[in-house]
Design a protein around this motif. Structure first.
Motif, short mmCIF file in Angstrom:
data_model
loop_
_atom_site.label_atom_id
_atom_site.label_comp_id
_atom_site.label_asym_id
_atom_site.label_seq_id
_atom_site.Cartn_x
_atom_site.Cartn_y
_atom_site.Cartn_z
N ALA A 77 1.02 -1.27 -0.11
CA ALA A 77 0.05 0.10 0.11
C ALA A 77 0.86 1.36 -0.19
O ALA A 77 0.45 2.05 -0.83
N GLU A 78 1.93 1.23 0.79
CA GLU A 78 2.92 2.30 0.89
C GLU A 78 3.60 2.48 -0.73
O GLU A 78 3.69 3.53 -1.29
N LEU A 79 3.92 1.43 -1.02
CA LEU A 79 4.78 1.44 -2.47
C LEU A 79 3.93 1.96 -3.63
O LEU A 79 4.30 2.83 -4.32
N ALA A 80 2.58 1.62 -3.44
CA ALA A 80 1.54 2.18 -4.48
C ALA A 80 1.58 3.56 -4.33
O ALA A 80 1.02 4.04 -5.45
N LYS A 81 1.48 4.38 -3.14
CA LYS A 81 1.31 5.64 -2.97
C LYS A 81 2.43 6.23 -3.95
O LYS A 81 2.10 7.42 -4.60
N VAL A 82 3.71 5.99 -3.89
CA VAL A 82 4.66 6.61 -4.68
C VAL A 82 4.81 5.87 -6.09
O VAL A 82 5.45 6.71 -6.87
N MET A 83 4.36 4.82 -6.26
CA MET A 83 4.35 3.97 -7.71
C MET A 83 3.26 3.23 -7.93
O MET A 83 3.19 2.14 -7.80
N PRO A 84 2.39 4.07 -8.34
CA PRO A 84 0.89 3.42 -8.70
C PRO A 84 1.03 2.00 -9.51
O PRO A 84 0.24 1.05 -9.54
N ASP A 85 1.99 2.02 -10.48
CA ASP A 85 2.16 1.12 -11.42
C ASP A 85 3.13 0.27 -11.15
O ASP A 85 4.02 -0.51 -12.01
N TYR A 86 3.44 -0.15 -9.76
CA TYR A 86 4.59 -1.09 -9.63
C TYR A 86 4.40 -2.46 -10.03
O TYR A 86 5.40 -3.03 -10.10
N ALA A 87 2.94 -2.85 -10.09
CA ALA A 87 2.74 -4.40 -10.36
C ALA A 87 3.16 -4.47 -11.89
O ALA A 87 3.70 -5.64 -12.14
#
Length: 247
Positions: free
Chosen positions: A219-229
């Motif tokens: 959830a934290e990673l998605a805040k800074v990088m929404p397309d991380y997946a």
């Protein structure tokens, strides 16, 4: 003390250390050697029985580390001869060697050539040293630039700018040591695209906020990088090539 035992039909050497511990402790080192620690009053037979009961797990770890070593050796077999292909920052280049007064390497984007200039192009050791020096500097520049770009978000969350280190790793792109404020990155990142380098940097920075890989972490990673997946899927393709990953 050096000891021997037969496990799964193979004679295995292990290093036994006697010290004040409650349990029999087993460790298979990265080089495949086996280390055991046990209390002074634990009989040798009990130690051997313990190893035999864990025989399958021990052999799996030994074989895993042996395969890891093979992968490491394969990645070090690049000769950088004329016509070889090398992947740099996600793009493939054809190696071309030329004779010159200096030992240096450059990328020619227009022609798609990785040009290695050296005083002795036929000297494989010199070619490798020149090429790898360039590639490691390429990694450092790309990663450090990504760290600078990523940091402001984490700085606002109270994270101090970390010490950035580099080393060759077999199965990791990077790791974070929150207690010491250190991020370490794999020198093999030379082949990964800038998009994936940004993902790895953000991933490791996020460990300063969440140490595990829980739902909170992502959830934290998605805040800074929404397309991380999406970037992670892309990174998997590089792992197959550069880390020889089967996962």
């Amino acid at each position: 003390m050096k000891c021997f035992i037969e496990i799964c039909g193979q004679k295995i050497e292990y290093e036994l250390t006697r010290k004040d511990v409650k349990n029999i402790n087993l460790r298979v080192r990265r080089d495949g050697s086996v280390a055991v620690s046990a209390s002074y009053n634990v009989p040798q037979k009990l130690i051997d029985d313990f190893l035999c009961s864990n025989g399958e797990r021990i052999m799996k770890m030994i074989n895993r580390d042996a395969e890891r070593k093979k992968r490491e050796n394969r990645s070090d077999e690049m000769t950088f001869a004329d016509g070889d292909t090398v992947c740099l920052l996600g793009k493939k280049y054809s190696v071309q060697n030329v004779c010159g007064e200096r030992d240096l390497a450059v990328i020619n984007e227009e022609s798609g050539v990785f040009l290695i200039e050296s005083t002795s192009p036929k000297n494989e050791t010199l070619r490798r040293r020149t090429a790898l020096s360039f590639m490691e500097n390429l990694v450092r520049d790309a990663v450090c630039s990504a760290c600078v770009r990523s940091y402001p978000y984490y700085g606002k969350r109270g994270v101090r700018y970390p010490e950035i280190r580099f080393r060759k790793m077999i199965s990791q792109w990077g790791n974070c040591r929150p207690d010491r404020g250190i991020l370490t990155f794999n020198t093999r990142l030379y082949g990964v695209s800038p998009r994936c380098i940004e993902l790895i940097v953000a991933h490791e920075f996020t460990h300063f906020l969440c140490r595990d890989h829980s739902s909170n972490f992502y959830a934290e990673l998605a805040k800074v990088m929404p397309d991380y997946a999406e970037r992670k899927k892309e990174l998997r393709e590089y792992e197959k090539i550069l880390l020889n990953s089967s996962e």
